[in-house]
Structures are given as structure tokens and as C-alpha cells.
Scaffold this motif. Structure first.
Motif, PDB file in Angstrom:
ATOM      1  N   UNK A  22       0.833  -1.212   0.000  1.00 34.62           N
ATOM      2  CA  UNK A  22       0.000   0.000   0.000  1.00 34.62           C
ATOM      3  C   UNK A  22       0.866   1.260   0.000  1.00 34.62           C
ATOM      4  N   UNK A  34       0.504   3.951   1.567  1.00 39.61           N
ATOM      5  CA  UNK A  34       0.693   4.549   2.896  1.00 39.61           C
ATOM      6  C   UNK A  34       1.252   3.525   3.893  1.00 39.61           C
ATOM      7  N   UNK A  35       1.906   2.487   3.368  1.00 35.70           N
ATOM      8  CA  UNK A  35       2.435   1.433   4.250  1.00 35.70           C
ATOM      9  C   UNK A  35       3.414   2.015   5.261  1.00 35.70           C
ATOM     10  N   UNK A  36       3.348   1.490   6.478  1.00 34.36           N
ATOM     11  CA  UNK A  36       4.283   1.960   7.502  1.00 34.36           C
ATOM     12  C   UNK A  36       5.126   0.795   8.017  1.00 34.36           C
ATOM     13  N   UNK A  37       6.255   1.147   8.581  1.00 33.12           N
ATOM     14  CA  UNK A  37       7.190   0.167   9.115  1.00 33.12           C
ATOM     15  C   UNK A  37       6.478  -0.811  10.052  1.00 33.12           C
ATOM     16  N   UNK A  38       6.644  -2.092   9.809  1.00 33.32           N
ATOM     17  CA  UNK A  38       6.072  -3.105  10.696  1.00 33.32           C
ATOM     18  C   UNK A  38       4.651  -3.516  10.338  1.00 33.32           C
ATOM     19  N   UNK A  39       4.054  -2.842   9.375  1.00 37.06           N
ATOM     20  CA  UNK A  39       2.661  -3.158   9.013  1.00 37.06           C
ATOM     21  C   UNK A  39       2.569  -4.552   8.385  1.00 37.06           C
ATOM     22  N   UNK A  40       1.494  -5.224   8.703  1.00 35.71           N
ATOM     23  CA  UNK A  40       1.268  -6.547   8.130  1.00 35.71           C
ATOM     24  C   UNK A  40       0.393  -6.403   6.888  1.00 35.71           C
ATOM     25  N   UNK A  81       5.489  -8.697   6.422  1.00 36.60           N
ATOM     26  CA  UNK A  81       5.723  -7.502   7.229  1.00 36.60           C
ATOM     27  C   UNK A  81       6.494  -6.479   6.400  1.00 36.60           C
ATOM     28  N   UNK A 115       9.046  -3.725   5.711  1.00 33.02           N
ATOM     29  CA  UNK A 115      10.308  -3.217   6.259  1.00 33.02           C
ATOM     30  C   UNK A 115      10.677  -1.981   5.441  1.00 33.02           C
ATOM     31  N   UNK A 161       5.989 -12.983  11.085  1.00 34.72           N
ATOM     32  CA  UNK A 161       6.110 -14.037  12.096  1.00 34.72           C
ATOM     33  C   UNK A 161       4.897 -14.945  12.013  1.00 34.72           C
ATOM     34  N   UNK A 163       1.902 -17.250  13.394  1.00 31.49           N
ATOM     35  CA  UNK A 163       1.062 -17.162  14.592  1.00 31.49           C
ATOM     36  C   UNK A 163       1.553 -18.145  15.650  1.00 31.49           C
ATOM     37  N   UNK A 167      -0.673 -16.097  20.919  1.00 26.88           N
ATOM     38  CA  UNK A 167      -1.184 -14.905  20.247  1.00 26.88           C
ATOM     39  C   UNK A 167      -2.694 -14.800  20.410  1.00 26.88           C
TER      40      UNK A 167
END
Lengths: 275, 65
Positions: free
Chosen positions: B22, B24-30, B41, B43, B57, B59, B63
Motif C-alpha cells: 500500500x 501509505x504502508x508503515x514500518x512493521x505493518x502486516x 511484514x 520493512x 512471524x 502465529x 497470540x
């Protein structure tokens, strides 16, 4: 990891001009014996969103010790992420909750089930998304399931056994922020007795009545929760609370209710920062 | 697996469908593969601005909510 919820919270903070930093536990280590706050977490207020029970619990402990205000607190995490401790907290606070027993051996579990009657529910004391929760329909079935558990990790041999509450094929999830129930959904199951939306349960809007608000807020207070998800069932004697979730998910609830849960959470956290 | 950690992953390592990140993807977003649901994830390299995906990671037993 950043799921829909965390991204929505970050976006809500940005929209409101509230400074928020996303911190990945995988990328950090926390000194347990050093003085002062952890430099990797600059903000005083920390919203704990870790999906892993153990990482969540222990990072909360470490961050609190370093002087942070963690939402939810270690006490809340401890008393809600463990179903057995949650039952005890609800009972102490006078919140109606299903009849529940604990046993530590196969024979103990069978005796407890003899008192509870069938069907009954067996859940891991620590576990989520309905994982390994079993509906025990009769004695033979119960014995088979419990025999299996005897070969599993010892944590699964803490037999948390609960009456099966006769209810419509749904339960209610409410969201409590501060001292207010801000939203509620019905979770209906599709061919599974478990209603967890993580298992395909469907979210539909539910009106927050006074009865729902009262029991939800009381349950949240029972575990000192500040931002929690409360699970309720509609028993023939009224609402009962069976669980409080300290890292609640709301991906399906926001579109179902139209309530801006992440925005309300940010408003609440910002208000804590001003106190 | 097409690509490996540190390089852009353009196709799903499970089903080979193309993966999109996406805007607007952000660091760590799944992010999930639209075809098979496998999770990755995001990066982000702050210096170069390069965005890559690595398998998320798996599941774990503890979790949930």
C-alpha cells in the motif's frame, strides 16, 4: 507488528496532532535494572498492543518499572489475559459470570464436570481467539479431550471448566474506554459454537443499553482496565460476563458500529497525558 | 521465494501471486497476499526509503486478544 488496529490508532493520533511513536518489541530490549525511563520509548504514556501474551505481559512489567504509564497496566494484563484470574476478579467485584471450576488432573476434571453437568466448556487458562476451547458434550467426549490434554504442555493440564451458558447463537463484545462503554457488537457464529471474529464470527451492531453499559464498566473496573473488550452472554437470568480482553481488537467492530474506537482511544490516552 | 530479506519481494512465496505494498504502508505493518492470505511484514529503510516485504512471524500459541 502493525495490524489494522495499530495503524488506525496511529492515523487517529496524527489527525488529532497527538504525538505517537510506534514501537516494535522485536526491535527493542529493556533494561530491568537501569535507572529512569527507557530511551527507546520517549513517551510517558504507552498503549500496549502486543499480540503475544508473554511479550505483552513482560514488556508491560518492564515498561511500568521504567516509569511509563502503560494502558493497560500489568495488573490488568495479569488479571484479564489469564481466564482463571479473570474469573476470580469478576467474582470478587460481584460481576455475574458463568459457573467455573478449576482442576489439575484428569480425574479432578471429570469430578468438576460431574458438578457442572454437560455440555460444558473447557478452555486453556491462557489462550486466545478460541484456540483449543472445547465444547464437551458428554462424559465420553470430555474424557477423550482431557486425555489428549494430558499429553500436551503442562499449562493445558490446568483444567478451566465452565458451564455452557444457554444463550442465543451469539455473544456481545463491548468496548470500554475509561469509564464508558463506547461501542458494542453482537458476534454471531457461522457453524461453530465459538463466536470469535478471528474464527469467522460475524460482527453486527448492538445498542449499548444501560444494562450492557453497567456490566461492561463493572467488568472493566474489576480488572482495572482502561481500554478493554468485554465479552458478555445473554443468559436466561440476564447478562453474564465471561471474559475481559486487555489488548482488544476492533477491526470488524468499527465498520459494524460506525464508532471511531481508535479515535476515542487516542482522545482518552491524550487526556491521561494531561493529568 | 523470489527475492530474500533485504531485497524487494514482489511475488508471494506461497502462491507466487504478485504482492502489492500500500502507498501509505508503515514500518512493521502486516500486509496479506490477496490470493492466498499469506502475511508479510513491511520493512522500510529510513535512509534509502526502500520498502521491502519479509514473511511475517507465524502465529504463535500465545497470540490473540
Amino acid at each position: 507488528m502493525i495490524r489494522w488496529e495499530e495503524k488506525a490508532i496511529a492515523q487517529a493520533a496524527e489527525k488529532r496532532g497527538v504525538k505517537a511513536t510506534l514501537v516494535d518489541l522485536k526491535e527493542m530490549e529493556i533494561s530491568l535494572t537501569g535507572a529512569g525511563a527507557n530511551p527507546k520509548v520517549a513517551e510517558k504514556i504507552v498503549l500496549q498492543r502486543c499480540v503475544s501474551h508473554y511479550r505483552n505481559l513482560y514488556s508491560t512489567a518492564a515498561l511500568e518499572a521504567a516509569g511509563h504509564t502503560v494502558v493497560n497496566s500489568l495488573r490488568t494484563a495479569w488479571n484479564s489475559s489469564d481466564k482463571l484470574l479473570c474469573t476470580l476478579a469478576l467474582k470478587r467485584a460481584g460481576v455475574p459470570t458463568p459457573e467455573t471450576h478449576v482442576a489439575f488432573t484428569e480425574e479432578g476434571a471429570m469430578r468438576a464436570l460431574g458438578e457442572l453437568g454437560y455440555p460444558a466448556v473447557l478452555k486453556p487458562a491462557v489462550g486466545s481467539w478460541g484456540r483449543l476451547a472445547a465444547l464437551l458434550k458428554d462424559e465420553d467426549f470430555a474424557r477423550a479431550i482431557i486425555e489428549d490434554r494430558e499429553y500436551m504442555h503442562p499449562s493445558y493440564q490446568v483444567y478451566y471448566l465452565q458451564e455452557y451458558v444457554k444463550r442465543p447463537p451469539r455473544d456481545i463484545r463491548t468496548f470500554v474506554i475509561g469509564d464508558r462503554t463506547v461501542a458494542a457488537i453482537y458476534r454471531t457464529s457461522a457453524g461453530d459454537w465459538r463466536t470469535n471474529t478471528a474464527r469467522g464470527g460475524k460482527a453486527e451492531p448492538c445498542k449499548v443499553t444501560k444494562e450492557i453499559d453497567d456490566i461492561s464498566v463493572k467488568a472493566a473496573k474489576a480488572v482495572e482496565g482502561r481500554f478493554v473488550g468485554v465479552d458478555l452472554m445473554e443468559s436466561k437470568d440476564g447478562l453474564v460476563c465471561h471474559e475481559v480482553n486487555n489488548t482488544t481488537e476492533f477491526k470488524n467492530s468499527v465498520p459494524a458500529t460506525g464508532i471511531d474506537i481508535p479515535g476515542l482511544a487516542v482522545d482518552y490516552l491524550a487526556s491521561l497525558d494531561r493529568r | 521465494m523470489k527475492g530474500f530479506e533485504g531485497e524487494p519481494l514482489t511475488n508471494c512465496e506461497e502462491c507466487d501471486a504478485p504482492l502489492s505494498i500500500p502507498n501509505d504502508a508503515i514500518q512493521g505493518e502486516i500486509v496479506s497476499c490477496k490470493d492466498c492470505g499469506a502475511s508479510y511484514e513491511v520493512k522500510k529503510d529510513e535512509a534509502s526509503g526502500l520498502v521491502t516485504l519479509k514473511p511475517a512471524e507465524k502465529e504463535q500459541e500465545d497470540w490473540g486478544e
